[in-house]
Design a protein around this motif. Sequence first.
Motif, short mmCIF file in Angstrom:
data_model
loop_
_atom_site.label_atom_id
_atom_site.label_comp_id
_atom_site.label_asym_id
_atom_site.label_seq_id
_atom_site.Cartn_x
_atom_site.Cartn_y
_atom_site.Cartn_z
N VAL A 32 -7.28 -14.79 -2.46
CA VAL A 32 -8.23 -13.85 -1.85
C VAL A 32 -8.73 -12.85 -2.88
CG1 VAL A 32 -8.43 -11.94 -0.20
CG2 VAL A 32 -7.40 -14.11 0.51
N PHE A 33 -7.82 -12.27 -3.65
CA PHE A 33 -8.22 -11.26 -4.63
C PHE A 33 -9.09 -11.86 -5.73
CE2 PHE A 33 -7.66 -7.90 -7.81
CZ PHE A 33 -7.88 -6.79 -7.01
N ARG A 34 -8.75 -13.05 -6.18
CA ARG A 34 -9.56 -13.73 -7.20
C ARG A 34 -10.98 -13.97 -6.67
NH1 ARG A 34 -6.89 -18.39 -7.90
NH2 ARG A 34 -5.46 -17.38 -9.32
N ASP A 35 -11.07 -14.46 -5.43
CA ASP A 35 -12.37 -14.73 -4.82
C ASP A 35 -13.19 -13.44 -4.69
OD1 ASP A 35 -14.02 -16.85 -3.26
OD2 ASP A 35 -13.94 -15.11 -1.90
N LEU A 36 -12.53 -12.37 -4.29
CA LEU A 36 -13.21 -11.08 -4.14
C LEU A 36 -13.76 -10.61 -5.50
CD1 LEU A 36 -13.95 -8.71 -2.33
CD2 LEU A 36 -11.65 -7.81 -2.70
N ALA A 37 -12.95 -10.73 -6.54
CA ALA A 37 -13.40 -10.34 -7.88
C ALA A 37 -14.60 -11.18 -8.32
CB ALA A 37 -12.26 -10.47 -8.89
N GLU A 38 -14.54 -12.48 -8.06
CA GLU A 38 -15.66 -13.37 -8.41
C GLU A 38 -16.94 -12.94 -7.70
OE1 GLU A 38 -16.05 -15.96 -10.52
OE2 GLU A 38 -13.99 -15.78 -11.27
N HIS A 39 -16.82 -12.69 -6.39
CA HIS A 39 -18.01 -12.34 -5.60
C HIS A 39 -18.57 -10.96 -5.96
CE1 HIS A 39 -17.00 -15.81 -3.09
NE2 HIS A 39 -18.29 -15.82 -2.85
N GLN A 40 -17.76 -10.12 -6.59
CA GLN A 40 -18.23 -8.79 -6.99
C GLN A 40 -18.64 -8.74 -8.46
OE1 GLN A 40 -18.88 -6.41 -4.81
NE2 GLN A 40 -18.18 -7.79 -3.21
N ALA A 79 -6.47 -5.69 3.26
CA ALA A 79 -5.81 -4.86 2.25
C ALA A 79 -6.31 -5.17 0.84
CB ALA A 79 -4.30 -5.06 2.34
N SER A 80 -6.63 -6.42 0.57
CA SER A 80 -7.15 -6.79 -0.75
C SER A 80 -8.49 -6.12 -1.01
CB SER A 80 -7.29 -8.31 -0.88
OG SER A 80 -6.01 -8.91 -0.90
N ARG A 81 -9.32 -6.02 0.00
CA ARG A 81 -10.60 -5.31 -0.16
C ARG A 81 -10.33 -3.84 -0.48
NH1 ARG A 81 -12.18 -8.87 4.11
NH2 ARG A 81 -11.69 -7.31 5.67
N GLY A 82 -9.35 -3.24 0.19
CA GLY A 82 -9.00 -1.85 -0.11
C GLY A 82 -8.48 -1.68 -1.52
N LEU A 83 -7.62 -2.57 -1.95
CA LEU A 83 -7.10 -2.53 -3.31
C LEU A 83 -8.23 -2.71 -4.31
CD1 LEU A 83 -4.90 -2.54 -5.49
CD2 LEU A 83 -4.52 -4.97 -4.96
N PHE A 84 -9.10 -3.67 -4.07
CA PHE A 84 -10.22 -3.91 -4.98
C PHE A 84 -11.10 -2.68 -5.08
CE2 PHE A 84 -14.32 -5.40 -6.35
CZ PHE A 84 -13.98 -6.20 -7.44
N THR A 141 -20.83 -9.40 0.24
CA THR A 141 -20.19 -9.37 1.55
C THR A 141 -20.29 -7.96 2.09
OG1 THR A 141 -18.05 -8.91 0.54
CG2 THR A 141 -18.54 -11.20 1.00
N PRO A 142 -20.18 -7.78 3.41
CA PRO A 142 -20.25 -6.43 3.97
C PRO A 142 -19.12 -5.56 3.44
CG PRO A 142 -20.31 -8.09 5.71
CD PRO A 142 -20.01 -8.80 4.43
N SER A 143 -19.42 -4.30 3.20
CA SER A 143 -18.39 -3.37 2.73
C SER A 143 -17.47 -3.01 3.88
CB SER A 143 -19.06 -2.13 2.18
OG SER A 143 -18.08 -1.21 1.74
N GLN A 144 -16.21 -3.41 3.76
CA GLN A 144 -15.22 -3.09 4.78
C GLN A 144 -14.01 -2.48 4.10
OE1 GLN A 144 -14.37 -6.74 6.79
NE2 GLN A 144 -16.45 -7.03 7.45
N TYR A 145 -14.24 -1.75 3.04
CA TYR A 145 -13.15 -1.22 2.23
C TYR A 145 -12.47 -0.05 2.89
CZ TYR A 145 -15.30 -3.97 -1.44
OH TYR A 145 -15.82 -4.98 -2.17
N THR A 146 -11.19 0.09 2.58
CA THR A 146 -10.43 1.26 2.99
C THR A 146 -9.69 1.76 1.76
OG1 THR A 146 -8.52 -0.10 3.58
CG2 THR A 146 -10.08 0.41 5.34
N SER A 147 -9.17 2.96 1.83
CA SER A 147 -8.40 3.48 0.72
C SER A 147 -6.92 3.53 1.10
CB SER A 147 -8.92 4.87 0.35
OG SER A 147 -8.85 5.72 1.45
N PRO A 148 -6.05 3.70 0.09
CA PRO A 148 -4.62 3.66 0.37
C PRO A 148 -4.17 4.85 1.19
CG PRO A 148 -4.97 4.29 -1.90
CD PRO A 148 -6.31 3.92 -1.32
N GLN A 149 -3.05 4.65 1.86
CA GLN A 149 -2.45 5.75 2.63
C GLN A 149 -1.85 6.75 1.68
OE1 GLN A 149 0.41 3.63 4.96
NE2 GLN A 149 -1.12 2.84 6.35
N ASN A 150 -1.80 8.00 2.09
CA ASN A 150 -1.19 9.03 1.24
C ASN A 150 0.30 9.02 1.38
OD1 ASN A 150 -3.68 9.84 0.37
ND2 ASN A 150 -3.91 11.32 2.02
#
Length: 184
Positions: A26-34, A150-155, A175-184
Amino acid sequence: MSPTDPFRVLFVCTGNICRSPMAEVVFRDLAEHQGLGSHIVSTSAGTSEWHVGERADVRTIEALERRGYDGSHHRAKPFTAASFTDNDLIVALDRTHERILRQWARDEDQEGKVTLLLAYDRAAESLDVPDPYYADTATFDSVLAMIETASRGLFRQLEPALRSNRGLRAQPRTTPSQYTSPQN
């Protein structure tokens, strides 16, 4: 790490046949698409040696295929002492893995490389990606969906630094932006 070296992310679960291969793909694919595929290396390993050399669990491969990913080339490998040196970030799939990895770390620098994947999904009900090994197909699909979110958030956390360190301009998102940031 020089600006020309790829940023190396290692995902870790127990046997390296279910959760961590999903995250790797998933993370590799996300990096490729970005547009950062050549600047990020995504791999995975297991804290045990139970499945070394084996393909990902067939249910993992099927879940990935249903979502348009190819996990057919994966072969399980163990986490080793060199894994700390060879990677910039080590992402544990649950707190047990995180605890083991921190115990294996030789110093604060190595320990500081360890993080939890679900820390990058604010909506996550737990910090542990459940192990689907003894579960049904629906659970594999559910685990994959957790990993994607979670991978989108990490990316999203890594992307600005990767682009600025390498002098890259932002690419249009595919792809649509569905990012989140890490919990504190």
